[in-house]
Design a protein around this motif. Structure first.
Motif, PDB file in Angstrom:
ATOM      1  N   GLU A   5    -100.913 -89.938 -86.541  1.00 27.26           N
ATOM      2  CA  GLU A   5    -100.303 -91.188 -86.125  1.00 27.26           C
ATOM      3  C   GLU A   5    -101.303 -92.346 -86.145  1.00 27.26           C
ATOM      4  OE1 GLU A   5     -99.905 -88.305 -84.468  1.00 27.26           O
ATOM      5  OE2 GLU A   5     -97.820 -87.910 -84.948  1.00 27.26           O
ATOM      6  N   ALA A   6    -102.579 -92.060 -85.931  1.00 24.00           N
ATOM      7  CA  ALA A   6    -103.593 -93.113 -85.877  1.00 24.00           C
ATOM      8  C   ALA A   6    -103.782 -93.812 -87.215  1.00 24.00           C
ATOM      9  CB  ALA A   6    -104.927 -92.536 -85.408  1.00 24.00           C
ATOM     10  N   VAL A   7    -103.463 -93.154 -88.315  1.00 29.59           N
ATOM     11  CA  VAL A   7    -103.599 -93.790 -89.627  1.00 29.59           C
ATOM     12  C   VAL A   7    -102.252 -94.240 -90.179  1.00 29.59           C
ATOM     13  CG1 VAL A   7    -105.744 -92.634 -90.259  1.00 29.59           C
ATOM     14  CG2 VAL A   7    -103.549 -91.567 -90.829  1.00 29.59           C
ATOM     15  N   GLY A   8    -101.231 -94.237 -89.328  1.00 33.12           N
ATOM     16  CA  GLY A   8     -99.938 -94.781 -89.726  1.00 33.12           C
ATOM     17  C   GLY A   8     -99.042 -93.824 -90.479  1.00 33.12           C
ATOM     18  N   VAL A   9     -99.293 -92.533 -90.428  1.00 31.48           N
ATOM     19  CA  VAL A   9     -98.435 -91.551 -91.062  1.00 31.48           C
ATOM     20  C   VAL A   9     -97.589 -90.922 -89.976  1.00 31.48           C
ATOM     21  CG1 VAL A   9     -98.347 -89.428 -92.398  1.00 31.48           C
ATOM     22  CG2 VAL A   9    -100.116 -91.103 -92.862  1.00 31.48           C
ATOM     23  N   SER A  10     -96.296 -91.058 -90.098  1.00 28.93           N
ATOM     24  CA  SER A  10     -95.392 -90.561 -89.067  1.00 28.93           C
ATOM     25  C   SER A  10     -95.120 -89.082 -89.255  1.00 28.93           C
ATOM     26  CB  SER A  10     -94.071 -91.327 -89.119  1.00 28.93           C
ATOM     27  OG  SER A  10     -93.129 -90.738 -88.266  1.00 28.93           O
ATOM     28  N   ALA A  11     -95.280 -88.324 -88.205  1.00 29.88           N
ATOM     29  CA  ALA A  11     -94.995 -86.895 -88.262  1.00 29.88           C
ATOM     30  C   ALA A  11     -93.522 -86.619 -88.004  1.00 29.88           C
ATOM     31  CB  ALA A  11     -95.857 -86.157 -87.238  1.00 29.88           C
ATOM     32  N   SER A  12     -92.762 -87.622 -87.611  1.00 28.97           N
ATOM     33  CA  SER A  12     -91.359 -87.412 -87.246  1.00 28.97           C
ATOM     34  C   SER A  12     -90.408 -88.158 -88.168  1.00 28.97           C
ATOM     35  CB  SER A  12     -91.155 -87.852 -85.800  1.00 28.97           C
ATOM     36  OG  SER A  12     -91.444 -89.225 -85.678  1.00 28.97           O
ATOM     37  N   GLU A  41     -94.699 -73.772-102.961  1.00 27.39           N
ATOM     38  CA  GLU A  41     -94.763 -72.349-102.612  1.00 27.39           C
ATOM     39  C   GLU A  41     -94.892 -72.121-101.117  1.00 27.39           C
ATOM     40  OE1 GLU A  41     -98.083 -70.978-104.885  1.00 27.39           O
ATOM     41  OE2 GLU A  41     -96.914 -70.815-106.740  1.00 27.39           O
ATOM     42  N   ARG A  42     -95.217 -73.140-100.349  1.00 35.44           N
ATOM     43  CA  ARG A  42     -95.445 -73.005 -98.911  1.00 35.44           C
ATOM     44  C   ARG A  42     -94.595 -74.032 -98.178  1.00 35.44           C
ATOM     45  NH1 ARG A  42     -99.654 -72.149-101.984  1.00 35.44           N
ATOM     46  NH2 ARG A  42    -101.260 -70.654-101.464  1.00 35.44           N
ATOM     47  N   GLY A  43     -94.249 -73.736 -96.970  1.00 37.12           N
ATOM     48  CA  GLY A  43     -93.612 -74.734 -96.126  1.00 37.12           C
ATOM     49  C   GLY A  43     -94.702 -75.570 -95.482  1.00 37.12           C
ATOM     50  N   VAL A  44     -94.900 -76.775 -95.955  1.00 37.05           N
ATOM     51  CA  VAL A  44     -96.000 -77.606 -95.459  1.00 37.05           C
ATOM     52  C   VAL A  44     -95.458 -78.768 -94.642  1.00 37.05           C
ATOM     53  CG1 VAL A  44     -97.523 -77.024 -97.389  1.00 37.05           C
ATOM     54  CG2 VAL A  44     -96.074 -79.032 -97.536  1.00 37.05           C
ATOM     55  N   ASP A  45     -96.294 -79.284 -93.795  1.00 31.66           N
ATOM     56  CA  ASP A  45     -96.015 -80.495 -93.036  1.00 31.66           C
ATOM     57  C   ASP A  45     -96.399 -81.671 -93.923  1.00 31.66           C
ATOM     58  OD1 ASP A  45     -95.737 -82.479 -91.059  1.00 31.66           O
ATOM     59  OD2 ASP A  45     -97.785 -82.123 -90.347  1.00 31.66           O
ATOM     60  N   VAL A  46     -95.412 -82.450 -94.381  1.00 33.00           N
ATOM     61  CA  VAL A  46     -95.703 -83.521 -95.342  1.00 33.00           C
ATOM     62  C   VAL A  46     -96.633 -84.574 -94.758  1.00 33.00           C
ATOM     63  CG1 VAL A  46     -93.622 -83.153 -96.706  1.00 33.00           C
ATOM     64  CG2 VAL A  46     -93.559 -84.775 -94.825  1.00 33.00           C
ATOM     65  N   ALA A  47     -96.506 -84.856 -93.464  1.00 38.12           N
ATOM     66  CA  ALA A  47     -97.405 -85.830 -92.839  1.00 38.12           C
ATOM     67  C   ALA A  47     -98.826 -85.285 -92.780  1.00 38.12           C
ATOM     68  CB  ALA A  47     -96.915 -86.189 -91.438  1.00 38.12           C
ATOM     69  N   SER A  69     -89.829 -89.164 -98.107  1.00 37.63           N
ATOM     70  CA  SER A  69     -89.532 -88.842 -96.719  1.00 37.63           C
ATOM     71  C   SER A  69     -89.399 -87.343 -96.476  1.00 37.63           C
ATOM     72  CB  SER A  69     -88.252 -89.552 -96.279  1.00 37.63           C
ATOM     73  OG  SER A  69     -87.180 -89.183 -97.130  1.00 37.63           O
ATOM     74  N   ASP A  70     -89.413 -86.563 -97.554  1.00 37.92           N
ATOM     75  CA  ASP A  70     -89.351 -85.112 -97.383  1.00 37.92           C
ATOM     76  C   ASP A  70     -90.086 -84.425 -98.534  1.00 37.92           C
ATOM     77  OD1 ASP A  70     -87.606 -84.943 -99.632  1.00 37.92           O
ATOM     78  OD2 ASP A  70     -85.857 -85.168 -98.348  1.00 37.92           O
ATOM     79  N   LEU A  71     -90.266 -83.126 -98.398  1.00 38.60           N
ATOM     80  CA  LEU A  71     -91.045 -82.368 -99.373  1.00 38.60           C
ATOM     81  C   LEU A  71     -90.434 -82.426-100.769  1.00 38.60           C
ATOM     82  CD1 LEU A  71     -93.478 -80.562 -99.890  1.00 38.60           C
ATOM     83  CD2 LEU A  71     -92.087 -78.599 -99.223  1.00 38.60           C
ATOM     84  N   ASP A  72     -89.115 -82.320-100.866  1.00 44.30           N
ATOM     85  CA  ASP A  72     -88.474 -82.337-102.181  1.00 44.30           C
ATOM     86  C   ASP A  72     -88.738 -83.654-102.922  1.00 44.30           C
ATOM     87  OD1 ASP A  72     -87.451 -79.779-101.795  1.00 44.30           O
ATOM     88  OD2 ASP A  72     -85.547 -80.512-100.990  1.00 44.30           O
ATOM     89  N   ALA A  73     -88.640 -84.772-102.208  1.00 46.41           N
ATOM     90  CA  ALA A  73     -88.881 -86.072-102.834  1.00 46.41           C
ATOM     91  C   ALA A  73     -90.333 -86.200-103.289  1.00 46.41           C
ATOM     92  CB  ALA A  73     -88.532 -87.200-101.866  1.00 46.41           C
ATOM     93  N   LEU A  74     -91.256 -85.741-102.459  1.00 51.36           N
ATOM     94  CA  LEU A  74     -92.678 -85.831-102.806  1.00 51.36           C
ATOM     95  C   LEU A  74     -93.015 -84.943-103.999  1.00 51.36           C
ATOM     96  CD1 LEU A  74     -93.933 -86.010 -99.171  1.00 51.36           C
ATOM     97  CD2 LEU A  74     -94.472 -87.697-100.919  1.00 51.36           C
TER      98      LEU A  74
END
Length: 112
Positions: A5-12, A41-47, A69-74
């Motif tokens: 959150e400190a660098v402006g990447v939202s985890a939510s 191949e892995r379930g990752v946290d995109v943030a 906004s989600d893994l598929d888009a990225l």
């Protein structure tokens, strides 16, 4: 320790940037392809991935940023980077030089 959150990447939710850089266009495309396979191949946290790419990687001459906004888009955007053609500017920097803007009456600016 600096958090996501400190660098402006939202985890939510929201849009998350993934920053890539490499020493050549070919290496950048290969990096995008490898990252797409790895995160698919892995379930990752995109943030978390975005935070790691932003804060722990060297910055080289060739760069790309994908956002989603989600893994598929990225992953889809990483695929676009991996499939992108080479740049028109030679990698050795030939043809690059200074650019001069002479402000005057504003005609060089959109709406000027």
């Amino acid at each position: 320790m600096v958090g996501v959150e400190a660098v402006g990447v939202s985890a939510s939710g929201g849009v998350v940037p993934w920053v890539l850089s490499a020493r050549s266009g070919e290496a950048l495309r290969a990096q995008a392809e490898r990252l797409a396979v790895f995160v698919s191949e892995r379930g990752v946290d995109v943030a978390g991935v975005g935070f790691s790419l932003l804060t722990s990687r060297a910055v080289f001459e060739h760069r790309a940023v994908v956002a989603g906004s989600d893994l598929d888009a990225l992953v889809a955007r990483l695929g676009e980077v991996a499939a992108a053609p080479s740049r028109a500017v030679p990698e050795d920097g030939a043809g690059r030089g200074p650019v001069f803007v002479f402000p005057g009456q504003g005609a060089q600016w959109v709406g000027g």
